[in-house]
Scaffold this motif. Structure first.
Motif, PDB file in Angstrom:
ATOM      1  N   LYS A   1       0.866  -1.124  -0.050  1.00 16.43           N
ATOM      2  CA  LYS A   1      -0.065  -0.157  -0.033  1.00 16.43           C
ATOM      3  C   LYS A   1       0.910   1.342   0.066  1.00 16.43           C
ATOM      4  O   LYS A   1       0.536   2.326  -0.808  1.00 16.43           O
TER       5      LYS A   1
ATOM      6  N   TYR B   1       2.281   1.932  -3.368  1.00 18.10           N
ATOM      7  CA  TYR B   1       1.269   2.483  -4.368  1.00 18.10           C
ATOM      8  C   TYR B   1       0.877   4.092  -4.034  1.00 18.10           C
ATOM      9  O   TYR B   1       0.327   4.682  -5.171  1.00 18.10           O
ATOM     10  N   ARG B   2       0.918   4.192  -2.800  1.00 13.76           N
ATOM     11  CA  ARG B   2       0.770   5.701  -2.359  1.00 13.76           C
ATOM     12  C   ARG B   2       1.854   6.512  -2.807  1.00 13.76           C
ATOM     13  O   ARG B   2       1.668   7.709  -3.277  1.00 13.76           O
TER      14      ARG B   2
ATOM     15  N   ILE C   1       3.628   6.117  -5.669  1.00 16.71           N
ATOM     16  CA  ILE C   1       3.479   6.273  -7.257  1.00 16.71           C
ATOM     17  C   ILE C   1       2.093   6.729  -7.766  1.00 16.71           C
ATOM     18  O   ILE C   1       1.860   7.310  -8.641  1.00 16.71           O
ATOM     19  N   ASP C   2       1.262   6.684  -6.899  1.00 18.36           N
ATOM     20  CA  ASP C   2      -0.056   7.310  -7.263  1.00 18.36           C
ATOM     21  C   ASP C   2      -0.218   8.655  -6.818  1.00 18.36           C
ATOM     22  O   ASP C   2      -1.023   8.882  -5.843  1.00 18.36           O
ATOM     23  N   GLN C   3       0.217   9.645  -7.654  1.00 19.84           N
ATOM     24  CA  GLN C   3       0.309  10.968  -7.243  1.00 19.84           C
ATOM     25  C   GLN C   3      -0.480  11.920  -8.333  1.00 19.84           C
ATOM     26  O   GLN C   3      -0.547  11.517  -9.425  1.00 19.84           O
TER      27      GLN C   3
ATOM     28  N   GLU D   1      -1.493  14.836 -10.883  1.00 19.65           N
ATOM     29  CA  GLU D   1      -0.506  15.690 -11.970  1.00 19.65           C
ATOM     30  C   GLU D   1       0.064  16.876 -11.218  1.00 19.65           C
ATOM     31  O   GLU D   1      -0.544  17.469 -10.677  1.00 19.65           O
TER      32      GLU D   1
ATOM     33  N   SER E   1       2.590  16.715  -9.211  1.00 13.37           N
ATOM     34  CA  SER E   1       3.570  16.411  -7.882  1.00 13.37           C
ATOM     35  C   SER E   1       4.537  16.339  -8.327  1.00 13.37           C
ATOM     36  O   SER E   1       5.239  16.297  -9.533  1.00 13.37           O
TER      37      SER E   1
ATOM     38  N   CYS F   1      -6.000   2.402 -17.800  1.00 19.29           N
ATOM     39  CA  CYS F   1      -4.755   3.201 -17.548  1.00 19.29           C
ATOM     40  C   CYS F   1      -4.949   4.444 -18.452  1.00 19.29           C
ATOM     41  O   CYS F   1      -5.059   4.317 -19.809  1.00 19.29           O
TER      42      CYS F   1
END
Length: 223
Positions: free
Chosen positions: A80, A83-84, A86-88, A90, A92, A134
């Motif tokens: 988790k 993924y937090r 890399i899941d930023q 736009e 960032s 995606c």
């Protein structure tokens, strides 16, 4: 000369290694702290993300061919956290350029220890056609069946010593290619070079010119 402020690099937004001297090819890579050396202090906008990057790099190096979920070996909290990271959104600070910044600086220091460095440019297609949900992907070249594929083009400059030993990645870009509009009737010669897919090669060459200016005793050969 004496340093008046010991934390000047941090205050200027630089890595802990910025402005230091030449490194040997293997300096700092043979111990457990290698990931900290190569990725520590990456300017990701949050120190916790920078620390997570070091942890991820260290873990991925043990199993480079596996997705992080497999590398984590069932550690759901670690997965988790990955993924937090890399899941930023736009805009960032978590960008490929910022992730590579400490490694780029260490690469430049390894280059300083060489009389000649080969700087190899190349592109690779990263195909993600099966990831229907995606976003942000571009249109790649058609495959052997003529079907169009979706993904990203990774263009990188890789520094190598004359004896073939790798020194590191100087620059890398992931580009989502956009198909040319059917309404664009311009001849190829009329299209500005900045709009052409091949412009990325010029960008990386210009970057090497800037790097070369910082190491006049090292000859850079761009291929």
């Amino acid at each position: 000369m004496y340093v008046l402020e010991t934390q000047f690099r941090e205050q200027l937004g630089l890595s802990a290694n910025a402005g230091l001297g030449a490194l040997g090819v293997a300096d700092g890579l043979d111990g457990r702290q290698w990931a900290e050396h190569e990725f520590g202090g990456a300017p990701l906008g949050d120190k916790r993300l920078s620390k997570r990057l070091v942890t991820v790099a260290d873990a991925k190096a043990e199993n480079p061919g596996r997705a992080f979920s497999g590398v984590a070996k069932g550690d759901w909290a670690a997965t988790k956290a990955y993924y937090r990271m890399i899941d930023q959104p736009e805009g960032s600070a978590v960008t490929l350029e910022n992730i590579l910044q400490p490694h780029r600086e260490r690469t430049a220091r390894r280059m300083l220890g060489q009389k000649t460095v080969l700087c190899l440019q190349d592109g690779s297609d990263l195909t993600y056609t099966n990831l229907d949900k995606c976003s942000g992907l571009g249109e790649l070249k058609a495959n052997q069946t003529g079907a169009k594929t979706r993904g990203l083009n990774l263009h990188s400059t890789f520094a190598v010593a004359p004896n073939g030993l790798p020194l590191g990645v100087l620059k890398a870009q992931c580009i989502a290619p956009e198909p040319r509009s059917p309404y664009d009737k311009r001849r190829s010669s009329a299209i500005p070079i900045e709009e052409k897919k091949t412009f990325v090669w010029i960008e990386h060459y210009r970057d090497l010119v800037d790097v070369a200016a910082t190491m006049p005793q090292t000859r850079l050969v761009n291929r």
